[in-house]
Design a protein around this motif. Sequence first.
Motif, mmCIF file in Angstrom:
data_model
loop_
_atom_site.group_PDB
_atom_site.id
_atom_site.type_symbol
_atom_site.label_atom_id
_atom_site.label_comp_id
_atom_site.label_asym_id
_atom_site.label_seq_id
_atom_site.Cartn_x
_atom_site.Cartn_y
_atom_site.Cartn_z
ATOM 1 N N GLY A 190 0.799 -1.189 -0.082
ATOM 2 C CA GLY A 190 -0.070 -0.165 -0.039
ATOM 3 C C GLY A 190 0.932 1.212 -0.127
ATOM 4 N N LEU A 191 2.079 1.165 0.707
ATOM 5 C CA LEU A 191 2.792 2.159 0.901
ATOM 6 C C LEU A 191 3.390 2.626 -0.632
ATOM 7 C CD1 LEU A 191 4.515 4.351 2.277
ATOM 8 C CD2 LEU A 191 6.117 2.459 2.808
ATOM 9 N N LEU A 192 3.699 1.534 -1.307
ATOM 10 C CA LEU A 192 4.442 1.689 -2.665
ATOM 11 C C LEU A 192 3.261 2.284 -3.758
ATOM 12 C CD1 LEU A 192 6.927 -1.253 -2.605
ATOM 13 C CD2 LEU A 192 7.456 1.117 -2.113
ATOM 14 N N ARG A 193 2.356 1.545 -3.486
ATOM 15 C CA ARG A 193 1.295 1.855 -4.553
ATOM 16 C C ARG A 193 0.514 3.236 -4.562
ATOM 17 N NH1 ARG A 193 -1.585 -4.101 -4.291
ATOM 18 N NH2 ARG A 193 0.059 -5.246 -5.465
ATOM 19 N N GLY A 194 0.520 3.554 -3.297
ATOM 20 C CA GLY A 194 -0.181 4.949 -2.825
ATOM 21 C C GLY A 194 1.117 5.902 -2.691
ATOM 22 N N ALA A 195 2.107 5.712 -3.138
ATOM 23 C CA ALA A 195 3.209 6.910 -2.758
ATOM 24 C C ALA A 195 2.682 8.089 -3.082
ATOM 25 C CB ALA A 195 4.365 6.514 -3.559
ATOM 26 N N LYS A 196 1.987 8.421 -4.332
ATOM 27 C CA LYS A 196 1.504 9.782 -4.847
ATOM 28 C C LYS A 196 0.473 10.433 -3.823
ATOM 29 C CE LYS A 196 0.140 8.163 -8.861
ATOM 30 N NZ LYS A 196 0.903 6.807 -8.789
ATOM 31 N N GLU A 197 -0.666 9.512 -3.458
ATOM 32 C CA GLU A 197 -1.513 10.017 -2.527
ATOM 33 C C GLU A 197 -1.005 10.412 -1.179
ATOM 34 O OE1 GLU A 197 -3.146 7.822 -5.910
ATOM 35 O OE2 GLU A 197 -1.621 7.446 -4.451
ATOM 36 N N ILE A 198 0.066 9.616 -0.856
ATOM 37 C CA ILE A 198 0.699 10.036 0.452
ATOM 38 C C ILE A 198 1.156 11.270 0.690
ATOM 39 C CG2 ILE A 198 2.407 9.145 2.024
ATOM 40 C CD1 ILE A 198 1.478 6.217 1.595
ATOM 41 N N LYS A 199 1.955 11.368 -0.622
ATOM 42 C CA LYS A 199 2.856 12.973 -0.737
ATOM 43 C C LYS A 199 1.782 13.828 -0.862
ATOM 44 C CE LYS A 199 6.882 10.571 -2.575
ATOM 45 N NZ LYS A 199 7.584 10.798 -1.501
ATOM 46 N N LEU A 200 0.560 13.878 -0.958
ATOM 47 C CA LEU A 200 -0.334 14.883 -1.263
ATOM 48 C C LEU A 200 -1.071 15.240 0.118
ATOM 49 C CD1 LEU A 200 -1.985 14.075 -4.541
ATOM 50 C CD2 LEU A 200 -0.419 15.786 -4.087
ATOM 51 N N SER A 201 -0.831 14.717 1.315
ATOM 52 C CA SER A 201 -1.589 14.700 2.352
ATOM 53 C C SER A 201 -0.686 14.118 3.563
ATOM 54 C CB SER A 201 -2.849 14.098 2.568
ATOM 55 O OG SER A 201 -3.305 14.006 3.846
ATOM 56 N N ARG A 202 -0.143 15.278 4.475
ATOM 57 C CA ARG A 202 0.641 14.858 5.570
ATOM 58 C C ARG A 202 -0.149 13.952 6.603
ATOM 59 N NH1 ARG A 202 3.509 20.678 6.746
ATOM 60 N NH2 ARG A 202 1.406 21.146 5.937
ATOM 61 N N ALA A 203 -1.732 14.353 6.685
ATOM 62 C CA ALA A 203 -2.280 13.704 7.582
ATOM 63 C C ALA A 203 -2.499 12.088 7.246
ATOM 64 C CB ALA A 203 -3.919 14.159 7.721
ATOM 65 N N ARG A 204 -2.693 11.875 5.866
ATOM 66 C CA ARG A 204 -2.806 10.400 5.081
ATOM 67 C C ARG A 204 -1.569 9.866 5.514
ATOM 68 N NH1 ARG A 204 -3.962 11.669 0.185
ATOM 69 N NH2 ARG A 204 -6.192 11.407 0.544
ATOM 70 N N SER A 205 -0.268 10.484 5.434
ATOM 71 C CA SER A 205 0.866 10.135 5.700
ATOM 72 C C SER A 205 1.101 9.593 7.203
ATOM 73 C CB SER A 205 2.083 11.165 5.377
ATOM 74 O OG SER A 205 3.489 10.372 5.402
ATOM 75 N N ARG A 206 0.743 10.467 8.086
ATOM 76 C CA ARG A 206 0.908 9.952 9.506
ATOM 77 C C ARG A 206 -0.102 8.629 9.797
ATOM 78 N NH1 ARG A 206 0.342 15.689 10.197
ATOM 79 N NH2 ARG A 206 -1.808 15.555 10.567
ATOM 80 N N ASP A 207 -1.219 8.658 9.109
ATOM 81 C CA ASP A 207 -2.046 7.486 9.162
ATOM 82 C C ASP A 207 -1.390 6.138 8.533
ATOM 83 O OD1 ASP A 207 -3.812 9.128 10.604
ATOM 84 O OD2 ASP A 207 -5.159 9.253 9.062
ATOM 85 N N VAL A 208 -0.760 6.317 7.667
ATOM 86 C CA VAL A 208 -0.097 5.139 7.001
ATOM 87 C C VAL A 208 1.104 4.765 7.871
ATOM 88 C CG1 VAL A 208 0.804 4.330 4.838
ATOM 89 C CG2 VAL A 208 -1.062 5.735 4.512
#
Length: 534
Positions: A190-208
Amino acid sequence: MKLLGLEVASPGQQLAVVGAVTAAGLANALAITIVSGAAQSPAGAGVTTLLTFAAAAVVSIGANRWASHRLNALVETGLYRTRVRFFEKIERTELRGIEAIGPTEIVDRLAQNMAIISAAASSIGRVMQALSIVAFALIYVAFLSPAAFVVIAALQIGALLQFRAAVNRTDAILRNYDAARLRFFDRLMGLLRGAKEIKLSRARSRDVRAEFAAASAGLRDASTRFDGLIDDSYLFLNAQLYLVLAGLVFVLPQYVALADATLSILLTTTLFLWGNIEGAIIGYPAYVQAAQATEALASLERRLDGAARKVSVAQEAADWPGQPGPLELCGVEYAYPASPGENAFRVGPVDLTVAPGEVVFIVGGNGSGKSTLLKTLTGLYPPTRGRVRLGGVTVDATTAAAFREQVSLILADFHLFSRTYGLDVSPEQVQPLLRQMQLAGKTAYKDGRFTRRDLSTGQRKRLALVLAMLEDRPILVLDEWPADQDPEFRRHFYEVLIPAWRAQGKIVIAVSHDDRYFHCADRLLVLDYGRVRA
């Protein structure tokens, strides 16, 4: 015959390995005997004694080497056969079954578990060799002093039984570790496939990150518990060695008359013996992990078997038995398995007839069932009710594979292989299509593969369409193919490609939301939460 749960060799081949290990143990014990005797009377140790010792050492080393190499070869052969068998089972598993299991579990089982089994082969070889040496060393101890043999054997058997009991308790721990590894791998993917989405949200990044850390902690805790249990058992075994030494030096001489030379040989042999026991103990956990990995593979295999097509390859039609003709959906429904307390999502019933040279656009919002309908009408999902027909011939279990070879399909989550598997085409056939798709200069076709696949999403879709056009099948099904194209090429798709396919007599079914181009279709099929509305 099985080894580590794998079908690896004939009984004769495995017997040869056991024979080599036994010969190595016997030669090792002989070498100890010769050295012990020479140490007691150095003057009597001549060239013959030295040569006999050298021969025993050569046999021990050579037999051990042959057994280790052969054992590794047998296990790797078993893994090769298992991989091939799994490929065949995955190929014969219905798409919905593969989706239900999930790629994460399949990749983990076929990569991680097989790596565990492969690594265990060398450990198992060392365990077998150590146990063989232990057996012959104990015979030598019994020859020197039956009383000492009783003391050593009793303490050794007790220690081994305790160690085995501890190892048996690791089964639940290893199952937890296996589940933790799957969770970790799933979070990693999930981290690798959603790398773009993670970089667009620090809140999402924290949850992931929090979920990833939790999965990693679960993996750490399960591994720590397993290693701790094994270490404690190993230390207990070492404590047994002190008991054996104390018994030989301080207790046994009080009851049994032993010459100083005999006691010295017993102590030397015991230390050598215990070194091999430690070697066997160190290698045994690898066997336990390999057994658990084998069970995980067997579990996956059972799930694949449960989702496999119900007919054999011999029963499947080699070619489509009918002629290209109208594609008919007669009361077709597909229902997903329902979770407890929930209603199953279903698509249909759908009644539809599409003649050669006809174009149908499917329209509907997200979750309306468009992709499910495409997978059902192309034979990837067997309908739970109704039937699909092509040219008057019903698609059933025996004709499904041949029917799918009448269809070219590009889904939204399509995959481009590294080679043009299944197509025997020349660069002269491919190059005009690359120019038509405005891909000339972006990639080329050489040696059965495209030179570049790291293209934009729209360009990769065009490359997939090139392959579909090379297949030249009577049915072409596209899932929102124009969505990632620029306006110019989108217009080219609707106003040039679709009319060309209609003129060729192809059945074209496409999911589309481009209402300005709806006039390019002969009919629209509107889906709303699995139901045909118009």
